[in-house]
Design a protein around this motif. Structure first.
Motif, PDB file in Angstrom:
ATOM      1  N   VAL A   1      -1.005   5.098   5.599  1.00 37.99           N
ATOM      2  CA  VAL A   1      -1.525   5.476   4.282  1.00 37.99           C
ATOM      3  C   VAL A   1      -0.400   5.533   3.258  1.00 37.99           C
ATOM      4  O   VAL A   1      -0.487   4.947   2.172  1.00 37.99           O
ATOM      5  CB  VAL A   1      -2.250   6.840   4.346  1.00 37.99           C
ATOM      6  N   GLY A   2       0.658   6.252   3.591  1.00 36.96           N
ATOM      7  CA  GLY A   2       1.747   6.435   2.640  1.00 36.96           C
ATOM      8  C   GLY A   2       2.356   5.124   2.178  1.00 36.96           C
ATOM      9  O   GLY A   2       2.532   4.887   0.970  1.00 36.96           O
ATOM     10  N   HIS A   3       2.667   4.244   3.124  1.00 40.29           N
ATOM     11  CA  HIS A   3       3.317   2.987   2.764  1.00 40.29           C
ATOM     12  C   HIS A   3       2.349   2.036   2.069  1.00 40.29           C
ATOM     13  O   HIS A   3       2.730   1.332   1.118  1.00 40.29           O
ATOM     14  CB  HIS A   3       3.916   2.342   4.011  1.00 40.29           C
ATOM     15  N   PHE A   4       1.098   2.021   2.496  1.00 44.86           N
ATOM     16  CA  PHE A   4       0.107   1.135   1.875  1.00 44.86           C
ATOM     17  C   PHE A   4      -0.149   1.545   0.425  1.00 44.86           C
ATOM     18  O   PHE A   4      -0.156   0.711  -0.480  1.00 44.86           O
ATOM     19  CB  PHE A   4      -1.195   1.175   2.674  1.00 44.86           C
ATOM     20  N   LEU A   5      -0.346   2.835   0.201  1.00 40.39           N
ATOM     21  CA  LEU A   5      -0.613   3.300  -1.157  1.00 40.39           C
ATOM     22  C   LEU A   5       0.589   3.106  -2.073  1.00 40.39           C
ATOM     23  O   LEU A   5       0.429   2.850  -3.271  1.00 40.39           O
ATOM     24  CB  LEU A   5      -1.041   4.764  -1.147  1.00 40.39           C
ATOM     25  N   SER A   6       1.784   3.219  -1.527  1.00 35.63           N
ATOM     26  CA  SER A   6       2.982   2.977  -2.340  1.00 35.63           C
ATOM     27  C   SER A   6       3.006   1.544  -2.861  1.00 35.63           C
ATOM     28  O   SER A   6       3.323   1.286  -4.030  1.00 35.63           O
ATOM     29  CB  SER A   6       4.244   3.257  -1.524  1.00 35.63           C
ATOM     30  N   ARG A   7       2.637   0.588  -2.004  1.00 35.59           N
ATOM     31  CA  ARG A   7       2.604  -0.803  -2.439  1.00 35.59           C
ATOM     32  C   ARG A   7       1.449  -1.045  -3.408  1.00 35.59           C
ATOM     33  O   ARG A   7       1.588  -1.798  -4.380  1.00 35.59           O
ATOM     34  CB  ARG A   7       2.474  -1.743  -1.240  1.00 35.59           C
ATOM     35  N   CYS A   8       0.295  -0.399  -3.163  1.00 41.46           N
ATOM     36  CA  CYS A   8      -0.825  -0.517  -4.100  1.00 41.46           C
ATOM     37  C   CYS A   8      -0.421  -0.039  -5.490  1.00 41.46           C
ATOM     38  O   CYS A   8      -0.743  -0.669  -6.507  1.00 41.46           O
ATOM     39  CB  CYS A   8      -2.021   0.305  -3.606  1.00 41.46           C
ATOM     40  N   GLU A   9       0.297   1.085  -5.515  1.00 39.45           N
ATOM     41  CA  GLU A   9       0.734   1.642  -6.789  1.00 39.45           C
ATOM     42  C   GLU A   9       1.714   0.699  -7.477  1.00 39.45           C
ATOM     43  O   GLU A   9       1.633   0.469  -8.693  1.00 39.45           O
ATOM     44  CB  GLU A   9       1.365   3.008  -6.561  1.00 39.45           C
ATOM     45  N   ALA A  10       2.645   0.147  -6.708  1.00 38.71           N
ATOM     46  CA  ALA A  10       3.640  -0.758  -7.281  1.00 38.71           C
ATOM     47  C   ALA A  10       2.991  -2.009  -7.861  1.00 38.71           C
ATOM     48  O   ALA A  10       3.477  -2.573  -8.856  1.00 38.71           O
ATOM     49  CB  ALA A  10       4.670  -1.142  -6.212  1.00 38.71           C
ATOM     50  N   LEU A  11       1.881  -2.435  -7.253  1.00 38.70           N
ATOM     51  CA  LEU A  11       1.191  -3.650  -7.696  1.00 38.70           C
ATOM     52  C   LEU A  11       0.081  -3.360  -8.699  1.00 38.70           C
ATOM     53  O   LEU A  11      -0.603  -4.284  -9.157  1.00 38.70           O
ATOM     54  CB  LEU A  11       0.599  -4.377  -6.479  1.00 38.70           C
ATOM     55  N   GLY A  12      -0.128  -2.087  -9.022  1.00 38.98           N
ATOM     56  CA  GLY A  12      -1.179  -1.726  -9.954  1.00 38.98           C
ATOM     57  C   GLY A  12      -2.570  -1.943  -9.402  1.00 38.98           C
ATOM     58  O   GLY A  12      -3.501  -2.273 -10.157  1.00 38.98           O
ATOM     59  N   ARG A  13      -2.752  -1.720  -8.097  1.00 33.88           N
ATOM     60  CA  ARG A  13      -4.027  -2.022  -7.448  1.00 33.88           C
ATOM     61  C   ARG A  13      -4.713  -0.788  -6.857  1.00 33.88           C
ATOM     62  O   ARG A  13      -5.645  -0.923  -6.064  1.00 33.88           O
ATOM     63  CB  ARG A  13      -3.811  -3.036  -6.322  1.00 33.88           C
ATOM     64  N   LEU A  14      -4.290   0.401  -7.230  1.00 38.04           N
ATOM     65  CA  LEU A  14      -4.905   1.603  -6.668  1.00 38.04           C
ATOM     66  C   LEU A  14      -6.395   1.692  -6.987  1.00 38.04           C
ATOM     67  O   LEU A  14      -7.199   2.138  -6.152  1.00 38.04           O
ATOM     68  CB  LEU A  14      -4.190   2.853  -7.181  1.00 38.04           C
ATOM     69  N   GLU A  15      -6.791   1.254  -8.170  1.00 38.48           N
ATOM     70  CA  GLU A  15      -8.192   1.352  -8.551  1.00 38.48           C
ATOM     71  C   GLU A  15      -9.094   0.482  -7.678  1.00 38.48           C
ATOM     72  O   GLU A  15     -10.285   0.780  -7.518  1.00 38.48           O
ATOM     73  CB  GLU A  15      -8.362   0.973 -10.019  1.00 38.48           C
ATOM     74  N   ASP A  16      -8.544  -0.588  -7.101  1.00 36.01           N
ATOM     75  CA  ASP A  16      -9.347  -1.464  -6.239  1.00 36.01           C
ATOM     76  C   ASP A  16      -9.857  -0.730  -5.000  1.00 36.01           C
ATOM     77  O   ASP A  16     -10.867  -1.125  -4.404  1.00 36.01           O
ATOM     78  CB  ASP A  16      -8.524  -2.674  -5.799  1.00 36.01           C
TER      79      ASP A  16
END
Length: 276
Positions: free
Chosen positions: A83-98
């Motif tokens: 979870v931690g590493h996946f969400l960090s990359r989502c945040e970096a790519l601006g994809r958390l809302e997906d």
């Protein structure tokens, strides 16, 4: 905490694990809460991580999977680390809302809580905190034709993706982080084992790294040291490496492992000794 054997505070009043020296082999950043739980029961935790959690050297494949989140129906996490590493990359790519449009499965309550703390709804937490539990909760009719993304560590068991595919799902497996064995301190570990009552394992990787260090030191687990595992998968890994498993937690969490140690404290150790 460290790998020091200086006594930790021991509570009086007949604490269940009073004086027991318990070796923690899980990654250092995850060991503190485990150690505090043991100390609360009077134990003397000794932290010697045998693995470390690291980000990927190259996140290109993970990033590609994150950019394709809108093509998925389910996102499955089998660890807090994932979870931690996946969400960090989502945040970096601006994809958390997906993530908000996906059904999300979490292997256990701590994994689910971390997701919920980030504002994400968790659709599934199995009663049994392992891959088989997720499968039992999903069942074939629920997944046929669905698209799953599994974010996990390299080298994880394949029972989950293989079964989902057999049930007619489309499954993408992506590595979200690395789990690397510690390759130093072999002699120190061998020395520590002469002075502890218990060794605890929270994953097969902690088992294998522990045994590899002992092999490097030309040592074996000391007589009278008992082994406690967080669940059956970890216990099987320990037995495969020649260890006798004395305790397996019924609930596959650190809290469950602490409870199992507390229950086992009422049983004499193989050597007939109490605390050291």
């Amino acid at each position: 905490m460290s790998d020091s054997l200086m006594p930790a505070p021991v509570k009086s009043g007949g604490a269940p694990l009073a004086g027991q020296r318990i070796l923690i082999t899980r990654p250092r950043e995850q060991a503190a809460a485990f150690a505090r739980g043991l100390e609360a029961l009077g134990a003397r935790p000794v932290v010697f991580p045998t693995v470390e959690i690291l980000p990927l050297d190259n996140s290109e494949t993970l990033d590609e999977a994150i950019r394709g989140l809108m093509e998925q129906d389910w996102l499955v996490f089998t660890s807090v680390n994932g979870v931690g590493h996946f969400l960090s990359r989502c945040e970096a790519l601006g994809r958390l809302e997906d993530l908000g449009r996906l059904d999300i499965a979490a292997i256990g309550p701590r994994t689910a809580r971390l997701l919920e703390d980030r504002g994400l709804a968790v659709s599934l937490v199995p009663e049994e905190y392992r891959a088989e539990g997720i499968l039992a909760a999903l069942e074939p009719d629920r997944v046929r034709g669905k698209r799953f993304l599994l974010a996990r560590v390299a080298g994880a068991r394949d029972v989950l993706p293989e079964t989902l595919r057999r049930w007619g799902a489309s499954v993408t497996v992506v590595e979200a982080y690395r789990n690397e064995p510690v390759r130093h301190g072999a002699r120190r570990l061998a020395e520590i084992l002469q002075q502890v009552d218990w060794v605890t394992f929270t994953s097969p990787s902690t088992v294998n790294a522990f045994m590899d260090l002992l092999d490097e030191a030309g040592a074996e687990p000391a007589a009278g040291v008992r082994v406690a595992c967080i669940g059956p998968i970890t216990a099987d890994a320990a037995r495969e490496r020649g260890l006798e498993v004395n305790v397996t937690a019924r609930e596959y969490t650190v809290a469950g492992l602490i409870q199992a140690l507390e229950d086992a404290s009422r049983t004499p150790s193989p050597s007939g000794k109490g605390s050291r």
